[in-house]
Design an enzyme around this catalytic site. Structure first.
Site, PDB file in Angstrom:
ATOM      1  N   ASP A   1       1.133   0.441  -5.034  1.00 13.89           N
ATOM      2  CA  ASP A   1      -0.043   0.737  -5.866  1.00 13.89           C
ATOM      3  C   ASP A   1      -0.110   2.178  -6.362  1.00 13.89           C
ATOM      4  OD1 ASP A   1      -0.672   1.602  -3.262  1.00 13.89           O
ATOM      5  OD2 ASP A   1      -2.798   1.087  -3.448  1.00 13.89           O
ATOM      6  N   HIS A   2       0.362   3.113  -5.543  1.00 12.14           N
ATOM      7  CA  HIS A   2       0.326   4.533  -5.944  1.00 12.14           C
ATOM      8  C   HIS A   2       1.116   5.324  -4.922  1.00 12.14           C
ATOM      9  CE1 HIS A   2      -2.641   4.820  -2.725  1.00 12.14           C
ATOM     10  NE2 HIS A   2      -3.336   3.856  -3.314  1.00 12.14           N
TER      11      HIS A   2
ATOM     12  N   THR B   1      -6.328   2.506  -5.211  1.00 11.77           N
ATOM     13  CA  THR B   1      -6.109   1.061  -5.094  1.00 11.77           C
ATOM     14  C   THR B   1      -6.901   0.285  -6.145  1.00 11.77           C
ATOM     15  OG1 THR B   1      -5.564   1.016  -2.739  1.00 11.77           O
ATOM     16  CG2 THR B   1      -6.559  -0.965  -3.633  1.00 11.77           C
TER      17      THR B   1
ATOM     18  N   GLU C   1       0.812  -1.206   0.000  1.00  9.96           N
ATOM     19  CA  GLU C   1       0.000   0.000   0.000  1.00  9.96           C
ATOM     20  C   GLU C   1       0.853   1.268   0.000  1.00  9.96           C
ATOM     21  OE1 GLU C   1      -3.276   0.450  -0.415  1.00  9.96           O
ATOM     22  OE2 GLU C   1      -2.885   2.598  -0.307  1.00  9.96           O
TER      23      GLU C   1
ATOM     24  N   HIS D   1      -1.078   3.205   4.739  1.00  6.32           N
ATOM     25  CA  HIS D   1      -2.076   4.050   4.077  1.00  6.32           C
ATOM     26  C   HIS D   1      -2.170   5.360   4.856  1.00  6.32           C
ATOM     27  CE1 HIS D   1      -5.949   5.450   2.563  1.00  6.32           C
ATOM     28  NE2 HIS D   1      -5.947   4.488   1.662  1.00  6.32           N
TER      29      HIS D   1
HETATM   30  C1  GP9 Z   1      -9.222  -0.157   1.249  1.00  5.22           C
HETATM   31  C2  GP9 Z   1      -7.831  -0.039   0.743  1.00  5.22           C
HETATM   32  C3  GP9 Z   1      -7.436   1.405   0.461  1.00  5.22           C
HETATM   33  O1  GP9 Z   1      -9.776  -1.420   1.322  1.00  5.22           O
HETATM   34  O2  GP9 Z   1      -7.506  -0.932  -0.228  1.00  5.22           O
HETATM   35  O3  GP9 Z   1      -7.704   1.891  -0.814  1.00  5.22           O
HETATM   36  P1  GP9 Z   1      -7.114   3.295  -1.319  1.00  5.22           P
HETATM   37  O4  GP9 Z   1      -7.646   4.382  -0.399  1.00  5.22           O
HETATM   38  O5  GP9 Z   1      -5.627   3.227  -1.249  1.00  5.22           O
HETATM   39  O6  GP9 Z   1      -7.596   3.461  -2.711  1.00  5.22           O
HETATM   40 MN    MN Z   2      -4.064   2.169  -2.157  1.00  4.73          MN
END
Ligand code: GP9
Ligand code: MN
Length: 430
Positions: free
Chosen positions: A259-260, A82, A38, A200
């Site tokens: 992911d980002h 995500t 993440e 996150h």
């Molecule tokens: C939530 C998680 C976060 O289930 O995968 O998503 P994001 O905020 O990074 O798009």
């Molecule tokens: Mn994410």
């Protein structure tokens, strides 16, 4: 309609390349772990805070001989964050210009996604994530993608314990540890995706788990990122030891990706400090969109690959490694290992990076020197226009597929249509 499909196929035909045959099938029949890291950014690789390495486990993997690592790999997500990353990685389709395709189209569209493709090659497929199943509409989109199992919050006994929850689900160490019982039950070969979450925003972590200093940029939203990334790295380290202990490491290919971005462009002074610069340009911010992408497998001929690519390119890369024929699918990426690939990386807003020119926030740069090109020569203008044209065409062709649900009109050879009602993630597998 079908004329849209024909135009998309025409575009793909022109841009199709052969994968790198030296890598074709080297991972045939192996289990696949996809570990979603993440918000992890590439600049964090080998990064230190007050002399302490933030991610010793991931750094070690990054430099290992049997890891293919990429240092010009970009996240290409839009508002779907995500969800866009998941969509790109497993379908080689772009997210939409607005919203999240997993939500708007995940339930109803036809897909030809990695889980379905591999399921039809004898794989068991499962996604693991400690959040509620409805987040990003995963519980429906995963059925469309052909996932056999979705182990979400309901499957984790520790999910609701206050000391383990950090918002969006359990802390990564608990999540990965408690996933093991299910991983062990999956018939092999399997394809297992594990979505972490502790790193996150807003990077919350209890003080007991903070075992490294925060950054010192003076921006309190940015600084704890070092600590949650360190925790994520420890979680990955523990998971790797688990794989070793069970022997799963020997017959598995491990794919890891960020992911980002975690640190958004709203924090320019902090980004400048982290990069050791007085000020950041749009060129620096484009570079800041790089995320880690690594493929690790015993015996894999690895090394750090400098090709320019992104999330859209992962599926063709993985399918080639697994020896799955992938010539007539509707996918927008290209094998990252192919020598003659197009290295123009599209961002969702139409900006791009390439080995020659970078366009970010409307500014154009020489990618090799980082110099801004305020006045383009006639030759440069043609080159930049060509890149822009490629990016715009690619994005709009992908949008046609998603918005028009065009895959319902098309079936790759040997691919069986996914029957969504075959799947029910509520059933207990215990
Ligand atoms: C939530 C998680 C976060 O289930 O995968 O998503 P994001 O905020 O990074 O798009
Ligand atoms: Mn994410």
């Amino acid at each position: 309609n079908s004329s849209d499909l024909a135009s998309v196929q025409n575009y793909l035909k022109k841009n199709r390349i052969s994968p790198n045959i030296q890598y074709s099938g080297v991972a045939k029949g192996k289990n696949v772990f996809v570990i979603h890291l993440e918000s992890l950014q590439q600049f964090m690789i080998d990064y230190k805070v007050n002399g302490q390495e933030i991610m010793p486990n991931i750094d070690k993997l990054y430099h290992e001989n049997d890891t293919l690592s990429f240092d010009n790999f970009y996240n290409q997500v839009g508002q779907g964050k995500t969800a866009d990353a998941e969509l790109m990685l497993e379908n080689s389709l772009f997210g939409l210009p607005e919203g999240a395709a997993m939500i708007t189209d995940g339930t109803t569209n036809t897909f030809q996604a990695a889980p379905a493709i591999l399921d039809q090659k004898g794989y068991t497929t499962a996604s693991f994530h400690g959040d509620v199943p409805s987040f990003w509409n995963r519980d429906n989109a995963y059925k469309s993608w052909g996932y056999d199992y979705f182990f979400s919050k309901d499957y984790y006994k520790n999910a609701d314990k206050a000391k383990y929850n950090v918002g969006y689900g359990m802390k990564d160490k608990i999540f990965l540890r408690d996933s093991a019982q299910y991983i062990q039950q999956l018939p092999q070969p399997f394809y297992a995706k594990l979505i972490t979450v502790t790193n996150h925003y807003p990077y919350i972590l209890d003080s007991k788990n903070k075992s490294i200093d925060a950054f010192d940029t003076g921006d309190s939203t940015v600084d704890p990122y070092a600590q949650t990334a360190h925790y994520l790295d420890q979680s990955v380290g523990e998971f790797m030891s688990y794989l070793k202990k069970t022997g799963l490491d020997k017959n598995s290919m491990i794919v890891m990706y960020g992911d980002h971005y975690g640190i958004s462009n709203n924090h320019k002074p902090a980004i400048a400090k982290l990069l050791g610069k007085k000020k950041v340009t749009n060129y620096d911010l484009a570079n800041f969109q790089k995320v880690p992408f690594m493929i690790h497998m015993p015996g894999l001929k690895g090394g750090i690959n400098h090709t320019y690519g992104g999330e859209i390119d992962v599926l063709p890369t993985i399918l080639n490694l697994l020896g799955v024929k992938n010539q007539d699918t509707i996918q927008f990426g290209q094998d990252l290992l192919a020598p003659n690939r197009n290295q123009t990386v599209a961002f969702r807003n139409g900006d791009f990076v390439s080995p020659t020119y970078t366009k970010y926030g409307g500014d154009v740069y020489d990618s090799q020197t980082g110099k801004e090109l305020k006045h383009l020569s006639a030759k440069q203008k043609v080159a930049v226009d060509n890149l822009q044209n490629h990016v715009t065409t690619e994005l709009s062709a992908s949008d046609k597929v998603v918005n028009g649900d065009l895959l319902r009109f098309y079936q790759p050879k040997g691919f069986k249509k996914v029957i969504k009602s075959d799947f029910n993630y509520k059933e207990s597998v215990g």
